[in-house]
Design an enzyme around this catalytic site. Structure first.
Site, PDB file in Angstrom:
ATOM      1  CD  GLU A   1      -2.744  -3.541  -6.867  1.00  0.00           C
ATOM      2  OE1 GLU A   1      -2.808  -2.350  -6.489  1.00  0.00           O
ATOM      3  OE2 GLU A   1      -3.760  -4.175  -7.252  1.00  0.00           O
TER       4      GLU A   1
ATOM      5  CG  ASN B   1     -12.890  -1.813   1.652  1.00  0.00           C
ATOM      6  OD1 ASN B   1     -11.999  -2.646   1.785  1.00  0.00           O
ATOM      7  ND2 ASN B   1     -12.738  -0.706   0.947  1.00  0.00           N
TER       8      ASN B   1
ATOM      9  CB  THR C   1     -13.755   3.089  -1.205  1.00  0.00           C
ATOM     10  OG1 THR C   1     -13.118   3.201  -2.476  1.00  0.00           O
ATOM     11  CG2 THR C   1     -12.725   2.793  -0.133  1.00  0.00           C
TER      12      THR C   1
ATOM     13  CG  HIS D   1      -6.981  -4.631  -3.540  1.00  0.00           C
ATOM     14  ND1 HIS D   1      -6.644  -3.320  -3.305  1.00  0.00           N
ATOM     15  CD2 HIS D   1      -6.361  -4.984  -4.699  1.00  0.00           C
ATOM     16  CE1 HIS D   1      -5.832  -2.899  -4.281  1.00  0.00           C
ATOM     17  NE2 HIS D   1      -5.649  -3.895  -5.138  1.00  0.00           N
TER      18      HIS D   1
ATOM     19  CG  PHE E   1      -6.850   5.771   4.912  1.00  0.00           C
ATOM     20  CD1 PHE E   1      -6.338   4.712   4.173  1.00  0.00           C
ATOM     21  CD2 PHE E   1      -7.386   6.854   4.232  1.00  0.00           C
ATOM     22  CE1 PHE E   1      -6.351   4.722   2.783  1.00  0.00           C
ATOM     23  CE2 PHE E   1      -7.402   6.877   2.839  1.00  0.00           C
ATOM     24  CZ  PHE E   1      -6.874   5.805   2.117  1.00  0.00           C
TER      25      PHE E   1
ATOM     26  NE  ARG F   1     -12.094   0.109  -8.156  1.00  0.00           N
ATOM     27  CZ  ARG F   1     -11.397   0.557  -7.091  1.00  0.00           C
ATOM     28  NH1 ARG F   1     -10.233   0.013  -6.751  1.00  0.00           N
ATOM     29  NH2 ARG F   1     -11.870   1.522  -6.359  1.00  0.00           N
TER      30      ARG F   1
ATOM     31  NE  ARG G   1     -14.349  -2.510  -1.611  1.00  0.00           N
ATOM     32  CZ  ARG G   1     -13.475  -1.724  -2.235  1.00  0.00           C
ATOM     33  NH1 ARG G   1     -13.899  -0.758  -3.055  1.00  0.00           N
ATOM     34  NH2 ARG G   1     -12.190  -1.891  -2.054  1.00  0.00           N
TER      35      ARG G   1
ATOM     36  CE1 TYR H   1      -4.268  -1.314  -0.189  1.00  0.00           C
ATOM     37  CE2 TYR H   1      -3.451  -2.894   1.402  1.00  0.00           C
ATOM     38  CZ  TYR H   1      -4.411  -2.498   0.492  1.00  0.00           C
ATOM     39  OH  TYR H   1      -5.514  -3.279   0.265  1.00  0.00           O
TER      40      TYR H   1
HETATM   41  P1  IDP Z   1     -10.282   1.215  -3.135  1.00  0.00           P
HETATM   42  O1  IDP Z   1      -9.905  -0.011  -2.337  1.00  0.00           O
HETATM   43  O2  IDP Z   1     -11.758   1.321  -3.372  1.00  0.00           O
HETATM   44  O3  IDP Z   1      -9.472   1.362  -4.398  1.00  0.00           O
HETATM   45  P2  IDP Z   1      -8.584   3.302  -2.024  1.00  0.00           P
HETATM   46  O4  IDP Z   1      -8.934   4.742  -1.992  1.00  0.00           O
HETATM   47  O5  IDP Z   1      -7.545   2.842  -2.994  1.00  0.00           O
HETATM   48  O6  IDP Z   1      -9.940   2.475  -2.200  1.00  0.00           O
HETATM   49  O7  IDP Z   1      -8.129   2.922  -0.548  1.00  0.00           O
HETATM   50  C1  IDP Z   1      -7.447   1.690  -0.282  1.00  0.00           C
HETATM   51  C2  IDP Z   1      -8.042   1.051   0.950  1.00  0.00           C
HETATM   52  O8  IDP Z   1      -7.791   1.892   2.068  1.00  0.00           O
HETATM   53  C3  IDP Z   1      -9.560   0.904   0.936  1.00  0.00           C
HETATM   54  O9  IDP Z   1      -9.998  -0.245   0.249  1.00  0.00           O
HETATM   55  C4  IDP Z   1      -9.862   0.811   2.422  1.00  0.00           C
HETATM   56  O10 IDP Z   1      -9.560  -0.481   2.959  1.00  0.00           O
HETATM   57  C5  IDP Z   1      -8.880   1.809   2.987  1.00  0.00           C
HETATM   58  N1  IDP Z   1      -9.474   3.150   3.120  1.00  0.00           N
HETATM   59  C6  IDP Z   1      -9.831   4.013   2.122  1.00  0.00           C
HETATM   60  N2  IDP Z   1     -10.349   5.150   2.587  1.00  0.00           N
HETATM   61  C7  IDP Z   1     -10.329   5.019   3.938  1.00  0.00           C
HETATM   62  C8  IDP Z   1     -10.747   5.879   5.024  1.00  0.00           C
HETATM   63  O11 IDP Z   1     -11.221   6.995   4.819  1.00  0.00           O
HETATM   64  N3  IDP Z   1     -10.567   5.378   6.281  1.00  0.00           N
HETATM   65  C9  IDP Z   1     -10.018   4.157   6.544  1.00  0.00           C
HETATM   66  N4  IDP Z   1      -9.626   3.309   5.561  1.00  0.00           N
HETATM   67  C10 IDP Z   1      -9.778   3.739   4.285  1.00  0.00           C
HETATM   68 MG    MG Z   2      -7.421   1.582  -4.637  1.00  0.00          MG
END
Ligand code: IDP
Ligand code: MG
Length: 139
Positions: free
Chosen positions: A128, A114, A93, A117, A59, A87, A104, A51
């Site tokens: 990845e 959530n 998310t 991934h 976060f 997606r 999700r 990550y």
């Molecule tokens: P995605 O998984 O939908 O692509 P990203 O913005 O890439 O979302 O964020 C990666 C991961 O970080 C998310 O899947 C989630 O587990 C975590 N995450 C994203 N936004 C937040 C937040 O506002 N608070 C806590 N964890 C978050």
């Molecule tokens: Mg992402």
């Protein structure tokens, strides 16, 4: 150029909830073929590397702790338009904003935990997948 592969993880919350089978069923029924798959656990260091792209986000620490808190299932998936279609299948998310019928919406506990991934681009799908799988582990 849209490639035909994406990368996914079933995250610790969904593994803990015994949702591996339900999520894989949704993935297969949506037309994705499993190219590679592994049941494993990330160290905090490995989660931090995976990550790294989110290092500056508030976060990041929480995300690394969570993703190394329990086992996950990692997989490479194949389908036409794989990145975008996956997606769509997983949804937003934040599960409270995810469309009905998405993985999700059905399985995620929170914006952090959530359930799954999904790669956000062909380039990241490649990076990845390479993080977890050798050439010999892809079928
Ligand atoms: P995605 O998984 O939908 O692509 P990203 O913005 O890439 O979302 O964020 C990666 C991961 O970080 C998310 O899947 C989630 O587990 C975590 N995450 C994203 N936004 C937040 C937040 O506002 N608070 C806590 N964890 C978050
Ligand atoms: Mg992402």
């Amino acid at each position: 150029m849209a490639t035909n592969r994406t990368f996914t993880m079933i995250k610790p919350d969904a593994v803990e909830n015994n949702s591996i089978g339900g999520i894989l069923k949704m993935i297969n029924e949506a037309g994705f073929r499993i190219v590679a798959m592994k049941y494993t656990k990330l160290s905090a260091e490995a989660a931090g590397t995976f990550y790294e792209i989110h290092k500056e986000r508030p976060f990041y620490g929480e995300l690394v702790n969570y993703m190394s808190s329990g086992p996950i299932v990692a997989a490479i998936l194949e389908k036409n338009n794989a990145v975008a279609d996956f997606r769509t299948l997983i949804g937003a998310t934040d599960p409270t904003k995810a469309d009905e019928g998405t993985i999700r919406k059905i399985y995620a506990k929170s914006i952090a935990a959530n359930a799954v991934h999904g790669s956000d681009s062909d380039e990241n799908a490649q990076i990845e997948g390479d993080f977890y799988f050798s050439k010999l582990e892809r079928f």
